[in-house]
Design a protein around this motif. Structure first.
Motif, PDB file in Angstrom:
ATOM      1  N   GLY A 111       0.823  -1.197   0.000  1.00  0.00           N
ATOM      2  CA  GLY A 111       0.000   0.000   0.000  1.00  0.00           C
ATOM      3  C   GLY A 111       0.854   1.242   0.000  1.00  0.00           C
ATOM      4  N   ALA A 112       0.207   2.379  -0.161  1.00  0.00           N
ATOM      5  CA  ALA A 112       0.920   3.655  -0.178  1.00  0.00           C
ATOM      6  C   ALA A 112       1.319   4.037   1.235  1.00  0.00           C
ATOM      7  CB  ALA A 112       0.041   4.733  -0.786  1.00  0.00           C
ATOM      8  N   ASP A 113       2.425   4.725   1.343  1.00  0.00           N
ATOM      9  CA  ASP A 113       2.856   5.258   2.625  1.00  0.00           C
ATOM     10  C   ASP A 113       1.828   6.274   3.085  1.00  0.00           C
ATOM     11  OD1 ASP A 113       4.021   6.579   4.723  1.00  0.00           O
ATOM     12  OD2 ASP A 113       5.987   6.726   3.801  1.00  0.00           O
ATOM     13  N   PRO A 114       1.152   6.038   4.224  1.00  0.00           N
ATOM     14  CA  PRO A 114       0.099   6.968   4.630  1.00  0.00           C
ATOM     15  C   PRO A 114       0.635   8.334   5.037  1.00  0.00           C
ATOM     16  CG  PRO A 114       0.510   5.324   6.332  1.00  0.00           C
ATOM     17  CD  PRO A 114       1.292   4.890   5.128  1.00  0.00           C
ATOM     18  N   GLY A 115       1.955   8.409   5.291  1.00  0.00           N
ATOM     19  CA  GLY A 115       2.508   9.695   5.710  1.00  0.00           C
ATOM     20  C   GLY A 115       2.773  10.650   4.558  1.00  0.00           C
ATOM     21  N   ARG A 116       3.081  10.102   3.348  1.00  0.00           N
ATOM     22  CA  ARG A 116       3.413  10.969   2.221  1.00  0.00           C
ATOM     23  C   ARG A 116       2.857  10.404   0.924  1.00  0.00           C
ATOM     24  NH1 ARG A 116       9.632  12.057   1.987  1.00  0.00           N
ATOM     25  NH2 ARG A 116       8.947  12.889   0.007  1.00  0.00           N
ATOM     26  N   PRO A 117       1.543  10.299   0.802  1.00  0.00           N
ATOM     27  CA  PRO A 117       1.010   9.800  -0.467  1.00  0.00           C
ATOM     28  C   PRO A 117       1.121  10.818  -1.596  1.00  0.00           C
ATOM     29  CG  PRO A 117      -0.765  10.413   1.002  1.00  0.00           C
ATOM     30  CD  PRO A 117       0.495  10.527   1.793  1.00  0.00           C
ATOM     31  N   ALA A 118       1.131  12.112  -1.233  1.00  0.00           N
ATOM     32  CA  ALA A 118       1.200  13.151  -2.262  1.00  0.00           C
ATOM     33  C   ALA A 118       1.871  14.387  -1.681  1.00  0.00           C
ATOM     34  CB  ALA A 118      -0.184  13.503  -2.784  1.00  0.00           C
ATOM     35  N   GLU A 119       2.560  15.133  -2.554  1.00  0.00           N
ATOM     36  CA  GLU A 119       3.250  16.348  -2.143  1.00  0.00           C
ATOM     37  C   GLU A 119       2.966  17.450  -3.152  1.00  0.00           C
ATOM     38  OE1 GLU A 119       7.511  14.955  -0.800  1.00  0.00           O
ATOM     39  OE2 GLU A 119       6.694  13.663  -2.368  1.00  0.00           O
ATOM     40  N   GLN A 120       2.773  18.648  -2.653  1.00  0.00           N
ATOM     41  CA  GLN A 120       2.588  19.798  -3.535  1.00  0.00           C
ATOM     42  C   GLN A 120       3.656  20.836  -3.229  1.00  0.00           C
ATOM     43  OE1 GLN A 120      -0.662  23.061  -3.474  1.00  0.00           O
ATOM     44  NE2 GLN A 120      -1.410  21.555  -4.951  1.00  0.00           N
ATOM     45  N   TRP A 121       4.215  21.395  -4.290  1.00  0.00           N
ATOM     46  CA  TRP A 121       5.323  22.348  -4.170  1.00  0.00           C
ATOM     47  C   TRP A 121       4.981  23.593  -4.964  1.00  0.00           C
ATOM     48  CZ3 TRP A 121       8.334  23.866  -8.439  1.00  0.00           C
ATOM     49  CH2 TRP A 121       9.500  24.565  -8.145  1.00  0.00           C
ATOM     50  N   ARG A 122       5.291  24.774  -4.391  1.00  0.00           N
ATOM     51  CA  ARG A 122       5.031  26.040  -5.072  1.00  0.00           C
ATOM     52  C   ARG A 122       6.256  26.943  -4.963  1.00  0.00           C
ATOM     53  NH1 ARG A 122       0.197  29.081  -2.653  1.00  0.00           N
ATOM     54  NH2 ARG A 122       0.585  30.395  -4.481  1.00  0.00           N
ATOM     55  N   ALA A 123       6.492  27.700  -6.016  1.00  0.00           N
ATOM     56  CA  ALA A 123       7.495  28.758  -6.010  1.00  0.00           C
ATOM     57  C   ALA A 123       6.797  30.004  -6.540  1.00  0.00           C
ATOM     58  CB  ALA A 123       8.690  28.393  -6.883  1.00  0.00           C
ATOM     59  N   TYR A 124       6.736  31.063  -5.726  1.00  0.00           N
ATOM     60  CA  TYR A 124       5.959  32.235  -6.134  1.00  0.00           C
ATOM     61  C   TYR A 124       6.547  33.494  -5.486  1.00  0.00           C
ATOM     62  CZ  TYR A 124       3.855  31.485  -1.531  1.00  0.00           C
ATOM     63  OH  TYR A 124       3.673  31.291  -0.183  1.00  0.00           O
ATOM     64  N   GLY A 125       6.245  34.626  -6.096  1.00  0.00           N
ATOM     65  CA  GLY A 125       6.668  35.909  -5.557  1.00  0.00           C
ATOM     66  C   GLY A 125       8.159  36.169  -5.644  1.00  0.00           C
ATOM     67  N   GLY A 126       8.873  35.430  -6.515  1.00  0.00           N
ATOM     68  CA  GLY A 126      10.314  35.590  -6.597  1.00  0.00           C
ATOM     69  C   GLY A 126      10.730  36.761  -7.468  1.00  0.00           C
ATOM     70  N   LEU A 127      11.802  37.432  -7.089  1.00  0.00           N
ATOM     71  CA  LEU A 127      12.346  38.525  -7.909  1.00  0.00           C
ATOM     72  C   LEU A 127      13.822  38.690  -7.613  1.00  0.00           C
ATOM     73  CD1 LEU A 127      12.796  41.265  -5.928  1.00  0.00           C
ATOM     74  CD2 LEU A 127      10.305  41.193  -5.977  1.00  0.00           C
ATOM     75  N   ARG A 128      14.496  39.337  -8.524  1.00  0.00           N
ATOM     76  CA  ARG A 128      15.906  39.687  -8.335  1.00  0.00           C
ATOM     77  C   ARG A 128      16.065  41.146  -8.729  1.00  0.00           C
ATOM     78  NH1 ARG A 128      20.612  37.303  -7.378  1.00  0.00           N
ATOM     79  NH2 ARG A 128      19.624  35.244  -7.366  1.00  0.00           N
ATOM     80  N   ALA A 129      16.813  41.891  -7.914  1.00  0.00           N
ATOM     81  CA  ALA A 129      16.912  43.334  -8.146  1.00  0.00           C
ATOM     82  C   ALA A 129      18.323  43.820  -7.871  1.00  0.00           C
ATOM     83  CB  ALA A 129      15.919  44.077  -7.245  1.00  0.00           C
ATOM     84  N   ASN A 130      18.662  44.909  -8.526  1.00  0.00           N
ATOM     85  CA  ASN A 130      19.874  45.657  -8.187  1.00  0.00           C
ATOM     86  C   ASN A 130      19.506  47.134  -8.143  1.00  0.00           C
ATOM     87  OD1 ASN A 130      19.687  46.463 -10.876  1.00  0.00           O
ATOM     88  ND2 ASN A 130      21.369  45.128 -11.570  1.00  0.00           N
ATOM     89  N   ALA A 131      20.493  48.006  -8.174  1.00  0.00           N
ATOM     90  CA  ALA A 131      20.205  49.436  -8.041  1.00  0.00           C
ATOM     91  C   ALA A 131      19.434  49.993  -9.229  1.00  0.00           C
ATOM     92  CB  ALA A 131      21.515  50.212  -7.865  1.00  0.00           C
ATOM     93  N   VAL A 132      19.407  49.259 -10.344  1.00  0.00           N
ATOM     94  CA  VAL A 132      18.786  49.773 -11.569  1.00  0.00           C
ATOM     95  C   VAL A 132      17.502  49.029 -11.923  1.00  0.00           C
ATOM     96  CG1 VAL A 132      19.146  50.189 -14.041  1.00  0.00           C
ATOM     97  CG2 VAL A 132      21.058  50.481 -12.423  1.00  0.00           C
ATOM     98  N   ASP A 133      17.529  47.700 -11.864  1.00  0.00           N
ATOM     99  CA  ASP A 133      16.421  46.897 -12.380  1.00  0.00           C
ATOM    100  C   ASP A 133      15.846  45.970 -11.315  1.00  0.00           C
ATOM    101  OD1 ASP A 133      16.542  47.749 -15.172  1.00  0.00           O
ATOM    102  OD2 ASP A 133      18.477  46.692 -15.204  1.00  0.00           O
ATOM    103  N   THR A 134      14.581  45.622 -11.512  1.00  0.00           N
ATOM    104  CA  THR A 134      13.901  44.593 -10.734  1.00  0.00           C
ATOM    105  C   THR A 134      13.186  43.670 -11.708  1.00  0.00           C
ATOM    106  OG1 THR A 134      13.568  46.041  -8.818  1.00  0.00           O
ATOM    107  CG2 THR A 134      12.153  44.081  -8.987  1.00  0.00           C
ATOM    108  N   LEU A 135      13.548  42.395 -11.689  1.00  0.00           N
ATOM    109  CA  LEU A 135      12.943  41.410 -12.591  1.00  0.00           C
ATOM    110  C   LEU A 135      12.284  40.319 -11.765  1.00  0.00           C
ATOM    111  CD1 LEU A 135      15.784  41.060 -15.280  1.00  0.00           C
ATOM    112  CD2 LEU A 135      13.711  42.446 -15.391  1.00  0.00           C
ATOM    113  N   HIS A 136      11.092  39.883 -12.198  1.00  0.00           N
ATOM    114  CA  HIS A 136      10.300  38.897 -11.470  1.00  0.00           C
ATOM    115  C   HIS A 136      10.437  37.511 -12.107  1.00  0.00           C
ATOM    116  CE1 HIS A 136       8.026  41.722  -8.859  1.00  0.00           C
ATOM    117  NE2 HIS A 136       8.320  42.576  -9.848  1.00  0.00           N
ATOM    118  N   TYR A 137      10.380  36.490 -11.272  1.00  0.00           N
ATOM    119  CA  TYR A 137      10.346  35.099 -11.730  1.00  0.00           C
ATOM    120  C   TYR A 137       8.890  34.655 -11.883  1.00  0.00           C
ATOM    121  CZ  TYR A 137      15.277  34.638 -10.398  1.00  0.00           C
ATOM    122  OH  TYR A 137      16.639  34.784 -10.295  1.00  0.00           O
ATOM    123  N   ALA A 138       8.654  33.773 -12.823  1.00  0.00           N
ATOM    124  CA  ALA A 138       7.308  33.225 -13.007  1.00  0.00           C
ATOM    125  C   ALA A 138       6.966  32.290 -11.847  1.00  0.00           C
ATOM    126  CB  ALA A 138       7.227  32.457 -14.323  1.00  0.00           C
TER     127      ALA A 138
END
Length: 291
Positions: free
Chosen positions: A8-35
């Motif tokens: 049978g399936a492991d009852p502790g971890r049958p499914a996992e959901q992962w999200r990456a959101y709100g990411g960005l990288r910036a310097n003194a000139v530009d700010t770029l967002h990640y999807a």
């Protein structure tokens, strides 16, 4: 013969959901967002156990594991003009299909077992250089396929010849290969890094008096590599050495709840490397109180 089945399936971890959101990288000139990203994976596990005869057990197990990329792995890099370079926010998670078959023999004063195992990992996350582009890019990337398979034996015995003497030992032979790496094809067919071809250990603990016990352990790690193309040298800075190391410890329970210990790691002062030298002979003392 009795046949037992646990499937049978492991009852502790049958499914996992992962999200990456709100990411960005910036310097003194530009700010770029990640999807933003989202992913769901199932990680089934199953095992069959068979009591072959009195004291004999055979076990077949399968499991899937998923390791998602971390924030650093996804969003490393820097800004160049109006673009983020030397990173890959679309990295795939590692997916491991693991199988093993184990035979265990239960004895009056211990047990022994032998296991055959295999791991097939897709999209392993590893820092490497993409040599298929110009200029080359070094970053965390997905290695398409790797496989590790081997055999391991393990033994555990109590009161071996003397009351209070415990012995354990293990020996494993590994064969880990990079099967496909499209971004760094020099690794194809080579031994995967940091997995030794041979591993072995022996450990003894002897309670020679009601308040005293002493232990000695010996660990061996065989040839292994620190680079995907296996180009690193043995026993030098920047390489990964084979080694055999002994550790010892003496413990004294001198009062209820109190334990004092004196030990030494790397008893023979072995010299070996893992990009940097491991510690030489090291003495330590310990005083512990437990309720």
């Amino acid at each position: 013969m009795e046949f037992r089945r646990r499937l049978g399936a492991d009852p502790g971890r049958p499914a996992e959901q992962w999200r990456a959101y709100g990411g960005l990288r910036a310097n003194a000139v530009d700010t770029l967002h990640y999807a933003d990203r989202r992913r769901t994976d199932f990680s089934p596990k199953a095992a069959l156990n068979w009591d072959l005869a009195d004291g004999w057990e055979l076990r077949l197990a399968y499991g899937k594991a998923v390791r998602y990329p971390t924030v650093t792995e996804l969003f490393q890099g820097s800004l160049s003009g109006n673009a983020i370079v030397n990173n890959n926010p679309a990295l795939k998670p590692e997916r491991d299909q693991s199988t093993d078959i184990t035979l265990t023999r239960h004895l009056e004063h211990g047990h022994w077992r032998v296991s055959l195992y295999q791991d097939r990992i897709a999209d392993s996350l590893y820092s490497q250089t993409d040599i298929t582009v110009s200029p080359t890019v070094t970053s965390v990337q997905n290695i398409d396929k790797m496989r590790s398979r081997g055999i391991e034996g393990e033994l555990g015995l109590t009161d071996v010849g003397l009351d209070g003497l415990y012995l354990s030992a293990s020996l494993a032979f590994n064969r880990a290969k990079t099967l496909e790496d499209r971004q760094y094809p020099l690794a194809n067919g080579k031994t995967f890094p940091r997995i030794p071809k041979v591993r072995a250990s022996v450990f003894a603990d002897y309670r020679f008096a009601p308040q005293w016990d002493a232990s000695l352990g010996i660990r061996h790690s065989g040839r292994q590599y620190g680079t995907l193309d296996n180009s690193d040298h043995v026993d030098s800075y920047g390489a990964v050495s084979r080694f055999t190391v002994a550790d010892a410890k003496l413990r004294w329970k001198f009062a209820p709840g109190w334990t004092a210990a004196l030990g030494v790691d790397n008893l023979t002062n072995e010299r070996y490397w893992v990009y940097h030298p491991y510690a030489g002979r090291t003495w330590f003392g310990e005083l512990r109180w437990e309720l």
